[in-house]
Write a protein that holds these residues in place. Structure first.
Motif, short mmCIF file in Angstrom:
data_model
loop_
_atom_site.label_atom_id
_atom_site.label_comp_id
_atom_site.label_asym_id
_atom_site.label_seq_id
_atom_site.Cartn_x
_atom_site.Cartn_y
_atom_site.Cartn_z
N VAL A 29 0.75 -1.18 0.13
CA VAL A 29 -0.09 -0.04 -0.02
C VAL A 29 0.81 1.13 0.06
O VAL A 29 0.42 2.04 -0.50
CB VAL A 29 -1.15 0.02 1.42
CG1 VAL A 29 -1.66 1.07 1.28
CG2 VAL A 29 -2.20 -1.23 1.05
N LEU A 30 1.88 1.12 0.85
CA LEU A 30 3.02 2.50 0.93
C LEU A 30 4.31 1.76 0.39
O LEU A 30 4.82 0.88 0.65
CB LEU A 30 3.02 2.93 2.32
CG LEU A 30 1.75 3.42 2.91
CD1 LEU A 30 2.16 3.93 4.36
CD2 LEU A 30 1.26 4.73 2.05
N HIS A 31 4.63 2.91 -0.57
CA HIS A 31 6.08 2.34 -1.31
C HIS A 31 7.15 3.38 -1.10
O HIS A 31 7.28 4.32 -1.73
CB HIS A 31 5.91 2.44 -2.72
CG HIS A 31 4.84 1.23 -3.38
ND1 HIS A 31 5.29 0.30 -3.82
CD2 HIS A 31 3.79 1.24 -3.27
CE1 HIS A 31 3.98 -0.68 -4.29
NE2 HIS A 31 3.07 0.16 -3.73
N GLY A 32 7.79 3.27 0.36
CA GLY A 32 9.05 3.93 0.53
C GLY A 32 8.74 5.45 0.83
O GLY A 32 9.29 6.28 0.08
N ILE A 33 7.68 5.87 1.73
CA ILE A 33 7.23 7.25 1.72
C ILE A 33 8.23 7.92 2.57
O ILE A 33 8.74 7.72 3.68
CB ILE A 33 5.94 7.27 2.53
CG1 ILE A 33 4.75 6.60 1.71
CG2 ILE A 33 5.57 8.59 2.78
CD1 ILE A 33 4.39 7.43 0.53
#
Length: 245
Positions: A29-33
């Protein structure tokens, strides 16, 4: 696994996120925020449904553990959700003091309710409150904790248009007084532009765009720069004058 690092509040950090990854099963869902929120800064986070907005907010709140990366949230955190989440079997004032660790919690709650204009509803039951009153109580419950970081997860979306304007003005007044760092998750482009210093667009689990909003407050929807920023954000979200791209 992600590391959550509390610590001493610094002059330039309400929240710091580096390389944040969140997986639900096999779905990322989140890619390296990467994200920084400064003390007193008002940040709006926009994106289509499923883009990861609330997932990021919940990670900052410590409600969800991220898969990888680092979160540094040095100070006190408070959250106001889309639903007020008031405990129905406790009166309004008791909801404000719930879990509050202060020398005089009743006075702190009374002061917080006065700030949001709910002094006369302190002894009311939550189910007797209007939608706007319930959100005022939710804000009072968050702000009574004097947070360094205030997380707002679409708290105005269920309100009617006139009540929303009133609550927007109240939030700006309270933010100006208490000066927490704020992250507002919203689907409403106009809301982001009316309230925030900076707007971020989340797409496919990544921050796709950042816009500084340097318009003086109070802001006017018919201001040429407001209209230009609005068009810019809508385009980033895939909305054209004819509809959705």
């Amino acid at each position: 696994m992600a590391t959550r690092l509390p610590g001493v509040v610094t002059a330039d950090t309400a929240a710091r996120v580096r390389g944040l990854v969140k997986d639900f099963g096999e779905r990322r869902v989140l890619h390296g925020i990467d994200l920084d929120i400064r003390p007193g800064e008002f940040v709006a986070l926009l994106g289509r449904s499923g883009s990861g907005k609330s997932t990021l907010l919940r990670a900052l709140a410590g409600l969800d553990k991220a898969t990888e990366g680092e979160l540094t949230v040095p100070g006190e955190v408070a959250v106001a959700f889309q639903e007020p989440r008031l405990v129905p079997w406790k009166r309004v004032a008791a909801n404000i003091t719930l879990g509050l660790r202060q020398p005089n919690p009743k006075q702190a709650a009374a002061d917080a309710l006065a700030e949001v204009g709910l002094t006369e509803r302190a002894d009311a039951w939550p189910l007797t409150l209007s939608g706007g009153e319930a959100q005022r109580a939710s804000l009072a419950r968050a702000l009574v904790r004097e947070p360094d970081l205030l997380l707002l997860d679409e708290p105005f979306s269920a309100l009617d248009a006139l009540t929303r304007i009133t609550i927007h003005n109240l939030v700006l007044e309270l933010w100006g007084k208490h000066q927490p760092g704020v992250l507002l998750v919203t689907h409403d482009v106009d809301e982001a532009l009316l309230l925030a210093d900076r707007a971020l667009v989340l797409a496919d689990g990544r921050i796709a765009r950042e816009l500084r909003i340097e318009l003086p407050r109070p802001r006017r929807r018919d201001h040429p720069e407001f209209l230009a920023l609005r068009a810019n954000l809508l385009a980033e979200l895939g909305v054209t004058p004819e509809g959705t791209a």
